[in-house]
Design a protein around this motif. Structure first.
Motif, PDB file in Angstrom:
ATOM      1  N   UNK A   7     -20.845  -4.095  -2.854  1.00 27.13           N
ATOM      2  CA  UNK A   7     -22.218  -4.584  -2.723  1.00 27.13           C
ATOM      3  C   UNK A   7     -22.349  -6.110  -2.709  1.00 27.13           C
ATOM      4  N   UNK A   8     -21.388  -6.792  -3.296  1.00 29.01           N
ATOM      5  CA  UNK A   8     -21.476  -8.246  -3.411  1.00 29.01           C
ATOM      6  C   UNK A   8     -20.621  -8.922  -2.352  1.00 29.01           C
ATOM      7  N   UNK A   9     -21.266  -9.717  -1.491  1.00 27.10           N
ATOM      8  CA  UNK A   9     -20.516 -10.429  -0.464  1.00 27.10           C
ATOM      9  C   UNK A   9     -19.846 -11.673  -1.046  1.00 27.10           C
ATOM     10  N   UNK A  10     -20.591 -12.398  -1.882  1.00 23.60           N
ATOM     11  CA  UNK A  10     -20.073 -13.616  -2.517  1.00 23.60           C
ATOM     12  C   UNK A  10     -20.344 -13.541  -4.016  1.00 23.60           C
ATOM     13  N   UNK A  11     -19.401 -14.025  -4.789  1.00 26.10           N
ATOM     14  CA  UNK A  11     -19.583 -14.177  -6.229  1.00 26.10           C
ATOM     15  C   UNK A  11     -18.982 -15.496  -6.642  1.00 26.10           C
ATOM     16  N   UNK A  24     -17.892   0.912  -4.866  1.00 30.50           N
ATOM     17  CA  UNK A  24     -18.348   2.299  -4.909  1.00 30.50           C
ATOM     18  C   UNK A  24     -17.713   3.067  -3.755  1.00 30.50           C
ATOM     19  N   UNK A  25     -17.408   4.321  -3.978  1.00 25.97           N
ATOM     20  CA  UNK A  25     -16.739   5.104  -2.951  1.00 25.97           C
ATOM     21  C   UNK A  25     -17.503   6.400  -2.711  1.00 25.97           C
ATOM     22  N   UNK A  26     -17.245   6.945  -1.552  1.00 25.08           N
ATOM     23  CA  UNK A  26     -17.820   8.234  -1.192  1.00 25.08           C
ATOM     24  C   UNK A  26     -16.715   9.086  -0.597  1.00 25.08           C
ATOM     25  N   UNK A  27     -16.196  10.010  -1.406  1.00 24.17           N
ATOM     26  CA  UNK A  27     -15.133  10.897  -0.970  1.00 24.17           C
ATOM     27  C   UNK A  27     -15.421  12.292  -1.480  1.00 24.17           C
ATOM     28  N   UNK A  28     -14.961  13.276  -0.755  1.00 28.00           N
ATOM     29  CA  UNK A  28     -15.211  14.647  -1.163  1.00 28.00           C
ATOM     30  C   UNK A  28     -14.402  15.055  -2.372  1.00 28.00           C
ATOM     31  N   UNK A  88     -10.498 -13.638  -1.330  1.00 27.88           N
ATOM     32  CA  UNK A  88     -11.338 -12.504  -0.953  1.00 27.88           C
ATOM     33  C   UNK A  88     -10.693 -11.233  -1.478  1.00 27.88           C
ATOM     34  N   UNK A  89     -11.521 -10.364  -2.031  1.00 24.87           N
ATOM     35  CA  UNK A  89     -11.040  -9.147  -2.663  1.00 24.87           C
ATOM     36  C   UNK A  89     -11.581  -7.933  -1.915  1.00 24.87           C
ATOM     37  N   UNK A  90     -10.675  -7.018  -1.632  1.00 19.15           N
ATOM     38  CA  UNK A  90     -11.044  -5.815  -0.892  1.00 19.15           C
ATOM     39  C   UNK A  90     -10.729  -4.578  -1.719  1.00 19.15           C
ATOM     40  N   UNK A  91     -11.704  -3.701  -1.791  1.00 17.92           N
ATOM     41  CA  UNK A  91     -11.507  -2.379  -2.350  1.00 17.92           C
ATOM     42  C   UNK A  91     -11.200  -1.440  -1.194  1.00 17.92           C
ATOM     43  N   UNK A 103      -6.271   4.163   5.082  1.00 18.07           N
ATOM     44  CA  UNK A 103      -7.085   3.469   4.104  1.00 18.07           C
ATOM     45  C   UNK A 103      -8.395   3.057   4.748  1.00 18.07           C
ATOM     46  N   UNK A 104      -9.493   3.237   3.992  1.00 17.90           N
ATOM     47  CA  UNK A 104     -10.788   2.739   4.405  1.00 17.90           C
ATOM     48  C   UNK A 104     -11.131   1.570   3.500  1.00 17.90           C
ATOM     49  N   UNK A 105     -11.341   0.405   4.098  1.00 19.02           N
ATOM     50  CA  UNK A 105     -11.599  -0.802   3.329  1.00 19.02           C
ATOM     51  C   UNK A 105     -13.091  -1.077   3.233  1.00 19.02           C
ATOM     52  N   UNK A 106     -13.483  -1.674   2.100  1.00 21.35           N
ATOM     53  CA  UNK A 106     -14.815  -2.223   1.991  1.00 21.35           C
ATOM     54  C   UNK A 106     -14.896  -3.532   2.764  1.00 21.35           C
ATOM     55  N   UNK A 107     -16.063  -4.128   2.769  1.00 18.04           N
ATOM     56  CA  UNK A 107     -16.269  -5.356   3.545  1.00 18.04           C
ATOM     57  C   UNK A 107     -15.817  -6.610   2.821  1.00 18.04           C
ATOM     58  N   UNK A 108     -15.399  -6.449   1.579  1.00 18.58           N
ATOM     59  CA  UNK A 108     -14.834  -7.579   0.861  1.00 18.58           C
ATOM     60  C   UNK A 108     -15.848  -8.358   0.028  1.00 18.58           C
ATOM     61  N   UNK A 109     -15.359  -8.972  -1.031  1.00 16.03           N
ATOM     62  CA  UNK A 109     -16.141  -9.887  -1.870  1.00 16.03           C
ATOM     63  C   UNK A 109     -15.403 -11.209  -1.942  1.00 16.03           C
TER      64      UNK A 109
END
Lengths: 115, 115
Positions: A7-11, A24-28, A88-91, A103-109
């Motif tokens: 959710x956070x682009x910059x911190x 946050x993740x969305x997996x079955x 930059x940190x990626x989940x 792997x599905x990556x988030x957009x990064x913080x």
């Protein structure tokens, strides 16, 4: 669909302060979850990973992350940030998708550390 | 041990030209991945090889992108013809096996600018 949200682009934090980056993740099913760090001009480096078992995972460089199934979260923490942690940190999440290793990556913080 | 090698590190081309990127994975790693990382986004998997066979190329724009991994070692990713939206960093990664639990090691990437 499987997805990972950061959710956070910059911190921005002060050196020595604590840090928490949200994921946050969305997996079955139970996902495999990862945190990567990317410094400018560098490839991604794995900080830590969660597959199963203890929900508090220790990683390199003093980072840890906690898997919370009830909140579908895998937040990254560090008790005291150093200026060299600016990056930059990626989940990322992975699952048993047909035997692959996708792997599905988030957009990064993007983390900025103030001295 | 030597990491994942990529070349070139930077490439500037004009639209409709062709370009090729090269990747040499960590010795002994059977699985090789190509990711596309557009500015402000997380890496997106383009193609995954297991030895010299393709495991997943579902997100590879096959009308213009092609990749090969001859002899199951190094790999080449080609774009022909390039479009403006192909401007991105192209990351190569490798892992010992194809399961999600296998850590992926990333190269430094090739930054492509299409004018």
């Amino acid at each position: 669909a499987q997805s990972v949200t950061q959710p956070d682009i910059h911190i921005t934090v002060s050196e020595g302060a604590s840090l928490e980056l949200r994921c946050n993740y969305s997996y079955g099913a139970t996902p495999y979850l990862f945190w990567y760090v990317q410094s400018p001009g560098q490839g991604l480096q794995l900080l830590l990973k969660y597959f199963s078992g203890d929900t508090l995972v220790q990683g390199i460089k003093g980072f840890e992350a906690e898997f919370k199934r009830s909140q579908s979260s895998f937040n990254l923490r560090k008790p005291s940030v150093h200026w060299s942690d600016a990056a930059e940190y990626f989940c990322a999440g992975g699952g048993l998708t047909g035997g692959g290793n996708k792997l599905t990556f988030g957009t990064g913080t993007q983390l900025k550390v103030e001295l | 041990e030597a990491g994942v090698a990529q070349s070139p590190r930077y490439k500037i081309i004009e639209k409709r030209q062709s370009v090729a990127f090269w990747c040499n994975p960590i010795s002994g790693h059977a699985t090789l991945y190509w990711y596309q990382q557009i500015l402000g986004q997380g890496p997106k998997l383009l193609i995954q090889f297991q030895n010299n066979g393709v495991v997943d190329d579902s997100q590879l724009p096959k009308d213009r992108f092609s990749a090969e991994r001859l002899k199951g070692v190094d790999s080449t990713l080609k774009i022909q013809p390039a479009k403006l939206e192909d401007s991105a960093v192209y990351l190569c990664a490798s892992s010992q096996g194809g399961g999600t639990y296998n850590e992926q090691f990333f190269g430094p990437g090739t930054r492509l600018t299409v004018l």
